[in-house]
Design an enzyme around this catalytic site. Structure first.
Site, PDB file in Angstrom:
ATOM      1  N   ASN A  61       1.814   5.871 -10.281  1.00 59.33           N
ATOM      2  CA  ASN A  61       2.182   4.991  -9.170  1.00 59.33           C
ATOM      3  C   ASN A  61       2.093   5.742  -7.849  1.00 59.33           C
ATOM      4  O   ASN A  61       2.466   6.912  -7.753  1.00 59.33           O
ATOM      5  CB  ASN A  61       3.550   4.341  -9.372  1.00 59.33           C
ATOM      6  CG  ASN A  61       4.676   5.302  -9.646  1.00 59.33           C
ATOM      7  OD1 ASN A  61       4.476   6.358 -10.241  1.00 59.33           O
ATOM      8  ND2 ASN A  61       5.868   4.953  -9.218  1.00 59.33           N
ATOM      9  N   GLU A  63       3.148   5.241  -3.972  1.00 57.86           N
ATOM     10  CA  GLU A  63       3.982   4.425  -3.076  1.00 57.86           C
ATOM     11  C   GLU A  63       3.599   4.644  -1.617  1.00 57.86           C
ATOM     12  O   GLU A  63       2.819   5.541  -1.284  1.00 57.86           O
ATOM     13  CB  GLU A  63       5.460   4.744  -3.339  1.00 57.86           C
ATOM     14  CG  GLU A  63       5.858   4.374  -4.765  1.00 57.86           C
ATOM     15  CD  GLU A  63       7.343   4.514  -5.062  1.00 57.86           C
ATOM     16  OE1 GLU A  63       8.070   5.106  -4.247  1.00 57.86           O
ATOM     17  OE2 GLU A  63       7.754   4.014  -6.127  1.00 57.86           O
ATOM     18  N   ASN A  64       4.176   3.770  -0.773  1.00 56.56           N
ATOM     19  CA  ASN A  64       3.868   3.813   0.652  1.00 56.56           C
ATOM     20  C   ASN A  64       5.107   3.400   1.437  1.00 56.56           C
ATOM     21  O   ASN A  64       5.895   2.575   0.940  1.00 56.56           O
ATOM     22  CB  ASN A  64       2.709   2.831   0.932  1.00 56.56           C
ATOM     23  CG  ASN A  64       2.128   3.016   2.314  1.00 56.56           C
ATOM     24  OD1 ASN A  64       2.675   2.551   3.308  1.00 56.56           O
ATOM     25  ND2 ASN A  64       1.027   3.713   2.384  1.00 56.56           N
ATOM     26  N   ALA A  65       5.256   3.930   2.654  1.00 56.15           N
ATOM     27  CA  ALA A  65       6.395   3.557   3.510  1.00 56.15           C
ATOM     28  C   ALA A  65       6.404   2.046   3.728  1.00 56.15           C
ATOM     29  O   ALA A  65       7.463   1.432   3.857  1.00 56.15           O
ATOM     30  CB  ALA A  65       6.300   4.294   4.835  1.00 56.15           C
ATOM     31  N   TYR A  67       6.165  -0.740   1.722  1.00 56.06           N
ATOM     32  CA  TYR A  67       6.285  -0.848   0.261  1.00 56.06           C
ATOM     33  C   TYR A  67       5.167  -1.621  -0.448  1.00 56.06           C
ATOM     34  O   TYR A  67       4.650  -1.156  -1.464  1.00 56.06           O
ATOM     35  CB  TYR A  67       7.644  -1.461  -0.122  1.00 56.06           C
ATOM     36  CG  TYR A  67       8.837  -0.562   0.132  1.00 56.06           C
ATOM     37  CD1 TYR A  67       8.728   0.644   0.809  1.00 56.06           C
ATOM     38  CD2 TYR A  67      10.102  -0.945  -0.307  1.00 56.06           C
ATOM     39  CE1 TYR A  67       9.826   1.451   1.049  1.00 56.06           C
ATOM     40  CE2 TYR A  67      11.215  -0.140  -0.073  1.00 56.06           C
ATOM     41  CZ  TYR A  67      11.070   1.056   0.610  1.00 56.06           C
ATOM     42  OH  TYR A  67      12.155   1.843   0.840  1.00 56.06           O
ATOM     43  N   CYS A  72       0.928   0.267  -8.614  1.00 52.91           N
ATOM     44  CA  CYS A  72       1.471   0.690  -9.913  1.00 52.91           C
ATOM     45  C   CYS A  72       0.498   1.641 -10.611  1.00 52.91           C
ATOM     46  O   CYS A  72      -0.715   1.609 -10.377  1.00 52.91           O
ATOM     47  CB  CYS A  72       1.679  -0.518 -10.815  1.00 52.91           C
ATOM     48  SG  CYS A  72       2.952  -1.649 -10.281  1.00 52.91           S
ATOM     49  N   GLU A  74      -0.522   1.521 -13.673  1.00 50.86           N
ATOM     50  CA  GLU A  74      -1.487   0.833 -14.540  1.00 50.86           C
ATOM     51  C   GLU A  74      -2.746   0.452 -13.780  1.00 50.86           C
ATOM     52  O   GLU A  74      -3.871   0.648 -14.247  1.00 50.86           O
ATOM     53  CB  GLU A  74      -0.864  -0.447 -15.128  1.00 50.86           C
ATOM     54  CG  GLU A  74       0.302  -0.219 -16.063  1.00 50.86           C
ATOM     55  CD  GLU A  74       1.656  -0.171 -15.371  1.00 50.86           C
ATOM     56  OE1 GLU A  74       1.729   0.314 -14.213  1.00 50.86           O
ATOM     57  OE2 GLU A  74       2.632  -0.612 -15.978  1.00 50.86           O
ATOM     58  N   CYS A 111       4.181  -4.829 -14.920  1.00 52.80           N
ATOM     59  CA  CYS A 111       4.582  -5.970 -14.083  1.00 52.80           C
ATOM     60  C   CYS A 111       3.537  -7.088 -14.207  1.00 52.80           C
ATOM     61  O   CYS A 111       2.437  -6.881 -14.735  1.00 52.80           O
ATOM     62  CB  CYS A 111       4.733  -5.527 -12.633  1.00 52.80           C
ATOM     63  SG  CYS A 111       3.168  -5.283 -11.778  1.00 52.80           S
TER      64      CYS A 111
HETATM   65  N1  THU Z   1       5.763   0.695 -11.350  1.00 54.95           N
HETATM   66  C1  THU Z   1       4.641   1.042 -12.025  1.00 54.95           C
HETATM   67  O1  THU Z   1       3.894   1.936 -11.627  1.00 54.95           O
HETATM   68  N2  THU Z   1       4.370   0.377 -13.178  1.00 54.95           N
HETATM   69  C2  THU Z   1       5.170  -0.575 -13.732  1.00 54.95           C
HETATM   70  O2  THU Z   1       4.847  -1.105 -14.804  1.00 54.95           O
HETATM   71  C3  THU Z   1       6.400  -0.976 -13.065  1.00 54.95           C
HETATM   72  C4  THU Z   1       6.660  -0.361 -11.751  1.00 54.95           C
HETATM   73  C5  THU Z   1       6.090   1.452 -10.133  1.00 54.95           C
HETATM   74  C6  THU Z   1       5.997   0.703  -8.851  1.00 54.95           C
HETATM   75  C7  THU Z   1       6.928   1.500  -7.976  1.00 54.95           C
HETATM   76  O3  THU Z   1       6.232   2.621  -7.463  1.00 54.95           O
HETATM   77  C8  THU Z   1       7.994   2.007  -8.924  1.00 54.95           C
HETATM   78  O4  THU Z   1       7.421   1.904 -10.214  1.00 54.95           O
HETATM   79  C9  THU Z   1       9.297   1.256  -8.876  1.00 54.95           C
HETATM   80  O5  THU Z   1       9.102  -0.098  -9.036  1.00 54.95           O
END
Ligand code: THU
Length: 155
Positions: A61, A63-65, A67, A72, A74, A111
């Site tokens: 995963n 992330e970014n400021a 959001y 993800c 996957e 998700c």
């Molecule tokens: N996240 C994933 O990378 N995969 C998932 O199946 C669920 C959530 C990440 C997104 C975010 O960076 C962090 O988990 C919290 O939600």
């Protein structure tokens, strides 16, 4: 009125019950958590995709400021695999997640957006993608993405 029910078949296995290739994919997903960029959630997710030529592609995963700009694990793994190997089917994906205490006891499940993205790949190559969701207590195995996303949207 008529009702119908759609069920999802999940096998729960211990890590030891898996075969060598399944274990290898899960270890790749565990290792992929190390590259996670997740300063906002402190939740590191790793995904490993196996292609039909047996190569493994991993992602995590990001992330970014802002959001919603993050992605993800996957989809990071899947899109990279598809971008680099546009004609090679994806056969399996393993997912592992950890927080400050380490890998989670119970597996996390992809998700909705990731399920939809994975479904596109499953349909595009007409090849079922097996799903391995790693938890320290047990591993969940599901035979296809379609199983995880009933009443799928397709054009
Ligand atoms: N996240 C994933 O990378 N995969 C998932 O199946 C669920 C959530 C990440 C997104 C975010 O960076 C962090 O988990 C919290 O939600």
């Amino acid at each position: 009125m008529k009702d119908f029910t759609i069920s999802c078949h999940v096998s729960t296995l211990s890590f030891e019950e898996l075969n060598d290739k399944e274990r290898e994919l899960i270890v790749a997903a565990q290792n992929a958590t190390k590259g996670s960029y997740s300063p906002y959630s402190n939740f590191s997710v790793g995904a490993a995709v196996r292609l039909s030529d047996d190569q493994i592609v991993t992602g995590n995963n990001q992330e970014n400021a802002s959001y919603p700009c993050g992605l993800c694990a996957e989809r990071t793994a899947l899109f990279y695999a598809n971008a680099q190997n546009p004609t090679t089917p994806v056969c399996a994906i393993a997912i592992a997640a950890k927080n400050a205490d380490g890998f989670l006891e119970k597996p996390i499940t992809p998700c909705g957006a990731c399920r939809q993205a994975l479904l596109e790949t499953e349909n595009r190559f007409q090849t079922k993608i097996k799903v391995y969701l790693y938890g320290t207590e047990s591993v969940y195995r599901v035979d296809s993405i379609a199983e995880l996303l009933p009443l799928q949207f397709v054009l």
